[in-house]
Design a protein around this motif. Sequence first.
Motif, PDB file in Angstrom:
ATOM      1  N   ARG A  59      32.865  37.807 -63.545  1.00  0.00           N
ATOM      2  CA  ARG A  59      33.400  38.533 -64.764  1.00  0.00           C
ATOM      3  C   ARG A  59      32.156  39.048 -65.092  1.00  0.00           C
ATOM      4  N   LEU A  60      31.246  38.801 -66.076  1.00  0.00           N
ATOM      5  CA  LEU A  60      30.265  39.338 -66.086  1.00  0.00           C
ATOM      6  C   LEU A  60      29.233  40.797 -64.978  1.00  0.00           C
ATOM      7  N   ASN A  61      29.531  39.775 -63.374  1.00  0.00           N
ATOM      8  CA  ASN A  61      29.094  41.014 -62.930  1.00  0.00           C
ATOM      9  C   ASN A  61      29.725  41.940 -62.935  1.00  0.00           C
ATOM     10  N   ARG A  62      30.687  42.311 -63.158  1.00  0.00           N
ATOM     11  CA  ARG A  62      31.852  43.425 -62.795  1.00  0.00           C
ATOM     12  C   ARG A  62      31.517  44.266 -64.458  1.00  0.00           C
ATOM     13  N   PHE A  63      31.539  43.195 -65.115  1.00  0.00           N
ATOM     14  CA  PHE A  63      31.316  44.011 -66.277  1.00  0.00           C
ATOM     15  C   PHE A  63      29.691  45.292 -66.590  1.00  0.00           C
ATOM     16  N   VAL A  64      28.840  44.014 -66.140  1.00  0.00           N
ATOM     17  CA  VAL A  64      27.078  45.415 -65.961  1.00  0.00           C
ATOM     18  C   VAL A  64      27.331  46.356 -64.598  1.00  0.00           C
ATOM     19  N   GLY A  65      28.490  45.741 -64.134  1.00  0.00           N
ATOM     20  CA  GLY A  65      28.884  47.667 -62.694  1.00  0.00           C
ATOM     21  C   GLY A  65      29.109  48.768 -63.484  1.00  0.00           C
ATOM     22  N   ASN A  66      30.795  47.950 -64.256  1.00  0.00           N
ATOM     23  CA  ASN A  66      31.271  49.204 -64.765  1.00  0.00           C
ATOM     24  C   ASN A  66      30.152  49.620 -66.143  1.00  0.00           C
ATOM     25  N   LEU A  67      29.414  48.989 -66.463  1.00  0.00           N
ATOM     26  CA  LEU A  67      28.471  49.846 -67.238  1.00  0.00           C
ATOM     27  C   LEU A  67      27.777  51.076 -67.085  1.00  0.00           C
ATOM     28  N   LEU A  68      27.408  50.505 -64.896  1.00  0.00           N
ATOM     29  CA  LEU A  68      26.865  51.321 -64.757  1.00  0.00           C
ATOM     30  C   LEU A  68      27.492  52.176 -64.720  1.00  0.00           C
ATOM     31  N   ASP A  69      28.871  51.532 -63.702  1.00  0.00           N
ATOM     32  CA  ASP A  69      29.365  53.594 -63.076  1.00  0.00           C
ATOM     33  C   ASP A  69      28.925  53.859 -64.158  1.00  0.00           C
ATOM     34  N   VAL A  70      29.748  54.094 -65.239  1.00  0.00           N
ATOM     35  CA  VAL A  70      29.801  54.892 -66.760  1.00  0.00           C
ATOM     36  C   VAL A  70      28.669  55.508 -67.115  1.00  0.00           C
ATOM     37  N   THR A  71      27.585  55.519 -66.703  1.00  0.00           N
ATOM     38  CA  THR A  71      26.197  55.851 -66.825  1.00  0.00           C
ATOM     39  C   THR A  71      25.810  56.677 -66.041  1.00  0.00           C
ATOM     40  N   ARG A  72      26.531  56.466 -64.518  1.00  0.00           N
ATOM     41  CA  ARG A  72      25.896  57.316 -63.418  1.00  0.00           C
ATOM     42  C   ARG A  72      27.192  59.148 -63.686  1.00  0.00           C
ATOM     43  N   LEU A  73      28.148  57.816 -64.611  1.00  0.00           N
ATOM     44  CA  LEU A  73      29.648  59.296 -64.331  1.00  0.00           C
ATOM     45  C   LEU A  73      28.800  60.295 -65.289  1.00  0.00           C
ATOM     46  N   GLU A  74      28.947  59.849 -66.202  1.00  0.00           N
ATOM     47  CA  GLU A  74      28.438  60.823 -67.606  1.00  0.00           C
ATOM     48  C   GLU A  74      27.233  61.371 -67.663  1.00  0.00           C
ATOM     49  N   SER A  75      26.179  60.565 -67.133  1.00  0.00           N
ATOM     50  CA  SER A  75      24.746  61.678 -66.585  1.00  0.00           C
ATOM     51  C   SER A  75      24.999  62.317 -65.267  1.00  0.00           C
ATOM     52  N   GLY A  76      25.797  62.572 -64.852  1.00  0.00           N
ATOM     53  CA  GLY A  76      26.407  63.560 -63.823  1.00  0.00           C
ATOM     54  C   GLY A  76      25.325  62.952 -62.720  1.00  0.00           C
ATOM     55  N   ALA A  77      24.593  61.740 -62.170  1.00  0.00           N
ATOM     56  CA  ALA A  77      24.751  61.316 -61.659  1.00  0.00           C
ATOM     57  C   ALA A  77      25.272  60.340 -60.519  1.00  0.00           C
ATOM     58  N   LEU A  78      26.153  60.605 -60.123  1.00  0.00           N
ATOM     59  CA  LEU A  78      27.493  60.439 -59.248  1.00  0.00           C
ATOM     60  C   LEU A  78      27.768  61.247 -58.414  1.00  0.00           C
ATOM     61  N   ARG A  79      26.947  60.535 -56.870  1.00  0.00           N
ATOM     62  CA  ARG A  79      27.000  61.820 -56.119  1.00  0.00           C
ATOM     63  C   ARG A  79      27.866  60.379 -55.335  1.00  0.00           C
ATOM     64  N   LEU A  80      28.534  61.690 -54.731  1.00  0.00           N
ATOM     65  CA  LEU A  80      29.665  60.785 -53.228  1.00  0.00           C
ATOM     66  C   LEU A  80      28.984  61.056 -52.139  1.00  0.00           C
ATOM     67  N   HIS A  81      29.050  60.138 -51.672  1.00  0.00           N
ATOM     68  CA  HIS A  81      28.848  59.895 -50.364  1.00  0.00           C
ATOM     69  C   HIS A  81      29.752  59.631 -49.398  1.00  0.00           C
ATOM     70  N   ARG A  82      30.300  60.644 -48.942  1.00  0.00           N
ATOM     71  CA  ARG A  82      31.260  60.951 -48.343  1.00  0.00           C
ATOM     72  C   ARG A  82      31.659  60.167 -46.882  1.00  0.00           C
ATOM     73  N   GLU A  83      32.209  60.120 -46.174  1.00  0.00           N
ATOM     74  CA  GLU A  83      32.664  59.605 -45.199  1.00  0.00           C
ATOM     75  C   GLU A  83      34.207  59.678 -44.574  1.00  0.00           C
ATOM     76  N   TRP A  84      34.522  59.506 -43.482  1.00  0.00           N
ATOM     77  CA  TRP A  84      35.886  59.507 -42.594  1.00  0.00           C
ATOM     78  C   TRP A  84      36.287  57.896 -43.157  1.00  0.00           C
ATOM     79  N   VAL A  85      36.755  57.823 -44.023  1.00  0.00           N
ATOM     80  CA  VAL A  85      37.206  55.823 -44.646  1.00  0.00           C
ATOM     81  C   VAL A  85      38.912  56.256 -44.009  1.00  0.00           C
TER      82      VAL A  85
END
Lengths: 233, 544
Positions: free
Chosen positions: B359-385
């Motif tokens: 659970r802690l690991n997920r929290f940390v992951g979420n915090l990182l994702d938020v930072t990436r979203l907000e700083s605009g560092a979120l880059r999509l690696h799109r592929e056929w899925v």
Amino acid sequence: MGEPPLRVLVVDDEPPIRRLLRTSLGAHGYDVVEAASAQEAIVKSSTERLDLIILDLGLPDEDGLDVIRRIREWSRIPIIVLSVRGREADKIEALDRGADDYVTKPFSMGELLARIRAALRRRLQSEVEEPVFRSGGLTVDLARRIVSVEGREVKLTPTEYALLRVLVTHAGKVVTHRQLLREVWGPVYVNETHYLRVYIGHLRRKIEPDPTHPRYILTEPGVGYRLRSPDEG
Amino acid sequence: MPDERLEEAHRLSPEVPWAAPAQERHSRLKVLLGATHGGGKWRAYLFSAGAVGLVGLMAKLLEFFLPLPNLPMVFLIAVLYSAVTWGLGPSIFTSLLSVLVYNFFFMPPVYAFAVAGLQDLLTLVVFLIVAVLTSDLMARVREQAETAKRREAQTAALYALTREIADAGGVDDVLRVVVSKIAQIFRARAVLWLPDSGQLVLQAGYPPGTQVSEVERAIATWAWRHNQPAGRGTDTFPGAEWFFMPLYTANGTVGVLGLQFEAPGAGLTSDRRRLLEALADQAAVAIERTRLIQAMEQAKLAKETERLQAALLSSISHDLRTPLTSIIGAVTSLLTDRGTYDEATRRDLLWTIQEEAERLNRFVGNLLDVTRLESGALRLHREWVEIEEVIGVASARLARSLSQHRLTVDIQPGLPMLRLDFVLIEQVLVNLLDNAAKYSPPGTTIRLSARREGDSVVVEVADEGIGIPPADLERIFDKFYRVPGSDRQGAGLGLGLFICRGIVEAHGGRISARSPAAGGKGTVFTVTFPLEKEQEPSPASEQE
């Protein structure tokens, strides 16, 4: 067994991680050598007798990816990379540079031990060709090109079989999308990920009891696929 | 040009910094001399002569009806006309010519110049008086008209500036509008300084990139400190290349405007000066206003940031400490155990440690994702899925958290592939499933489904939990938002859904929630991904 214990070099700048690995791997009969930096890792990998390297990519002095490149200049020793989630590009890069496998931090010890065993076994296997692969209910007879699940033979198309064969020869190890596409379809097709998705889908429907929750062909998100090795539960 | 010489004189006369009165006298004189019509000067005299000729002919005709002494009155028409139309010079000329013509053609002896008598002199004096008075009157009228026209131009310039300032966005925009507008109106290079921590900082220039020397900067600083114009055309540093004018409002000086006129000697007439002052006032008020707005917004932002930081801190301290408490508690129990725990209890404690650590690991992951979203560092690696594959990976990753619930997966066969970032969409599903597990009681069913709807693929996660009040349905996707009064135990940072929305929208998709779902309870989260216009080329099918 009478043989000397297998020696593993653990490269990580975090003392708690090194301690954890020393204790756990030690308990499983491995002899652990430690390095806290890239420099130390390169020195120890050239001076010590080693059987496997566990390498953290985030080192303070040098990029772990460069360590892989430098070790690969003279040695084919199995390297398992420790990386974090969200750095899929690093994982692919590590595999491309010659790492054998990766484990995402935080990892479970069972998973790491399975990967270590798979990597060591592959190294032995490359000398002695194993004609029949078994993992759970899946059997692949590479010599006779026969695939069966729970004793029931499964008919595969040539492409499906080629795909499964590549996964079997790297059993337990992650094979990147590009590598699979290159080995099955050819170098021109390395970016045609959708081919891979379609055929993995076909293959799963034929050999997996529940294709949505695969037991044999595991998805490594953003990196590739891995055939579950017999060592894993 | 006499203009230029006069301007030069103004600049050299220190006691009249703006030299306005002389300028005014000058322009008045110009009007009086009829010089305002420029090149038409000689034409004016020629036409005056023509007018006298015309009037002379008229007088010749009238001679038969009117007694001789009345005839000069006819010539008065020409004098008046000349004075009204061409001004003082031509009208005096007309007066003289008229007297001569009258003398020559009408006064006996006709066709010869008679000796000038008293009557001639009187006529001439009257003509001259009429000429001077009329042309002066006309000059005044014309001047007033011109003043009115200039006023209009000023008002128009002011209006234009006001309007453009009103359209401008932030402080930078306002400054840009002010310098460019003033530079264009005054045909000059313009710069604008604003004070910043005790000194002037160049904020805008027109043309863009205009630079000013250190010396000129010092003069601008003087203008700012003394709140007086300085530089060229003033009595302070008149030798400077630039003219500097402080911009001030009732609350003080907000900045300094600098102008360097295009024409080397060009200065400011009093009208232009007044216009500049009016524009400067406008600019000062506008700058002050936008600065106030900016300050207010910054204060608001600071407050909002503070609020979010407080929320983040309280979340972190609560949500990171809760699992840590469980972990430390379980570990210390095991460490101090003297054989009182049976095997089942020991395993239970170990499971707790693993679950809480994950659970802690997920929290940390979420915090990182938020930072990436907000700083605009979120880059999509799109592929056929294949969405089925993502669902499989996500549910496998959450297997332990979902162990208390029944998970059913219903995927419509033959769904088209999507071009997605596998890892991020997996994260979305993990968050939604985790959420469903957290907010619905153990033993209930969580339904995960995927189907095609028109040009999109719809993925739904439905639970049979407590549901979400209608008022909160939109806000649950906000950062740090948690349904008020909901049990905090086991709740996350309030980041999961915020991350889901960020990731889904980055893919061009939509996410929404509805509650209660079918059966009057629970919540359904719906994620919609648009299908690619270009479908993936299918590999050729083959025989087994």
